[in-house]
Design an enzyme around this catalytic site. Sequence first.
Site, PDB file in Angstrom:
ATOM      1  N   GLU A 168      84.656  41.218 114.896  1.00 28.00           N
ATOM      2  CA  GLU A 168      85.482  40.133 114.860  1.00 28.00           C
ATOM      3  C   GLU A 168      85.618  39.388 113.738  1.00 28.00           C
ATOM      4  OE1 GLU A 168      83.892  36.953 117.877  1.00 28.00           O
ATOM      5  OE2 GLU A 168      84.005  38.588 119.223  1.00 28.00           O
ATOM      6  N   ASN A 210      84.606  46.145 116.269  1.00 29.84           N
ATOM      7  CA  ASN A 210      84.664  45.541 117.444  1.00 29.84           C
ATOM      8  C   ASN A 210      85.567  44.114 117.273  1.00 29.84           C
ATOM      9  OD1 ASN A 210      84.304  45.703 120.435  1.00 29.84           O
ATOM     10  ND2 ASN A 210      82.989  44.019 119.772  1.00 29.84           N
ATOM     11  N   HIS A 246      88.811  40.964 126.724  1.00 29.32           N
ATOM     12  CA  HIS A 246      88.492  39.719 127.654  1.00 29.32           C
ATOM     13  C   HIS A 246      90.234  39.502 127.946  1.00 29.32           C
ATOM     14  CE1 HIS A 246      84.448  39.716 126.675  1.00 29.32           C
ATOM     15  NE2 HIS A 246      84.755  39.593 125.243  1.00 29.32           N
ATOM     16  N   GLU A 273      84.233  45.123 126.197  1.00 34.82           N
ATOM     17  CA  GLU A 273      83.589  43.911 126.705  1.00 34.82           C
ATOM     18  C   GLU A 273      84.772  43.389 127.839  1.00 34.82           C
ATOM     19  OE1 GLU A 273      82.892  40.862 123.832  1.00 34.82           O
ATOM     20  OE2 GLU A 273      81.894  42.243 122.442  1.00 34.82           O
ATOM     21  N   ASP A 275      86.498  42.068 130.841  1.00 31.99           N
ATOM     22  CA  ASP A 275      86.552  41.177 131.934  1.00 31.99           C
ATOM     23  C   ASP A 275      87.819  40.576 132.075  1.00 31.99           C
ATOM     24  OD1 ASP A 275      86.427  39.427 129.739  1.00 31.99           O
ATOM     25  OD2 ASP A 275      84.645  38.459 130.374  1.00 31.99           O
TER      26      ASP A 275
END
Length: 457
Positions: A168, A210, A246, A273, A275
């Site tokens: 990030e 990432n 996400h 990650e 979701d």
Amino acid sequence: MNHRSTDDRGPVIRPRTLLLALAAGAALVAPTVLVAPAANAAASTLGAAAAQSGRYFGAATNSFMLNGQHATILNREFNSIVAENEMKWDATEPQQNGFNFTGGDRLVAHARANGMSVRGHALVWHAQQPGWAQNLSGTALRNAMTNHITRVAGHFRGQIHSWDVVNEAFADGGGGGRRDSNLQRTGNDWIEVAFRTARAADPGAKLCYNDYNTDGVNAKSTGIYNMVRDFKSRGVPIDCVGFQSHLGTTLSSDYQANLQRFADLGVDVQITELDVAQGSNQASIYERVTRACLAVARCTGITVWGVRDNDSWRRNENPLLFDANGNKKPAYQSVLNALNSVSGPNPTTPPPTTTPPPPTGGGCTASVSLNSWNGGFVATVKVTAGNSAIRGWTVRVALPGGTAITGTWNAQASGSSGTVNFANVGYNGQVGAGGSTEFGFQGTGTGPSGTPTCTAS
Ligand code: G2I
């Protein structure tokens, strides 16, 4: 090619087993049970289904969750895990130079015992820094960062298939630039220093950048794309890009195209990650993400950010594949079906080249570019062949007194201080006429000055 493992074929009595049973005098009442599995039998778990095309399907977990229903589902469905929190900087180095690997070690042991691989998350990040690091800046923070990477990646060396080396680091919004942080304020080269340090600490791990909000072609993903392209052109060791994913209730139509443009730079891509907010589109968004990964040859795997909805950091959005009672949701079935619909392409590294080795002869030159700060440096050395191709090279570098090399990449060093010879490694000895290759090293003290000598073979 079908890479399905035998563990998803269900109970099958094979001829050899049958003979042994007969020899042992066992009663054989139903010879018709000798049924071969259909060539395209569907796998019944996410991990086995993903393995059909050589991919992994993983989940984030925590060592305190490795029991009861969470562990039952984790062990049954997934063939990769990632630490949701326990390999982060605050967890692994709560005091400066005081390391704690308890949680991470438990996760790695669990993975090993259950035949799973492990993603590493995350070596450096502006968030979840221990208090002592938050209070550092400049050289002290830079040195703390490289020490952290060296120690943590070194501790888990050989056990992690992919590390999120930097997490990030890009800003949200339209600029496509870096996020402000204490790490960014140490100098724009902090990311490449982190990757070089990680390569030296665990040369076998794939090294990933990432980030989130990169789920299509946008200013942020393009900023990262430009960084990866630059890294590849200069030999900075980056192997993969993680797309956190996400997601809300919509998915960008160019999600797959965005993965593909990164893959085309020569890096693997991974969904790291995943979701998706609960809503009428949840199952279809999960399916589209899965199909996008399957359609990109260098998309090597998918990780969901938790197992059951109540395990999630977004638990009020019920974003995962299993509900709070451990039941499979429609999204689970859509992912499994998508994984089962494809038995390839297998994630591959490019095929080996069959180019014959060039003839011996020709000289070489070497030049150094130096990033240095008070107390440390990173040197990048460019080796250029003369007017004929070379098969190997050695670069001799004189280091000032008090300087010590702490890591080398893309070359083999003869020592760590004084006059050091750097020889090519297996994959970068051959350089065409007029062509060049790069290697690098980092150290404490002052970097080399003057022009190194290059000898070709
Ligand atoms: O924020 C979602 C993810 C975005 N990408 C990077 C991931 O590392 C991040 O994961 C989340 C975890 O899911 C949360 O569980 O990262 C958060 C911050 O590290 C995690 O939350 C933290 C809580 O904020 C802390 O209060 C708590 O002490 O988890 C910590 C450990 O349980």
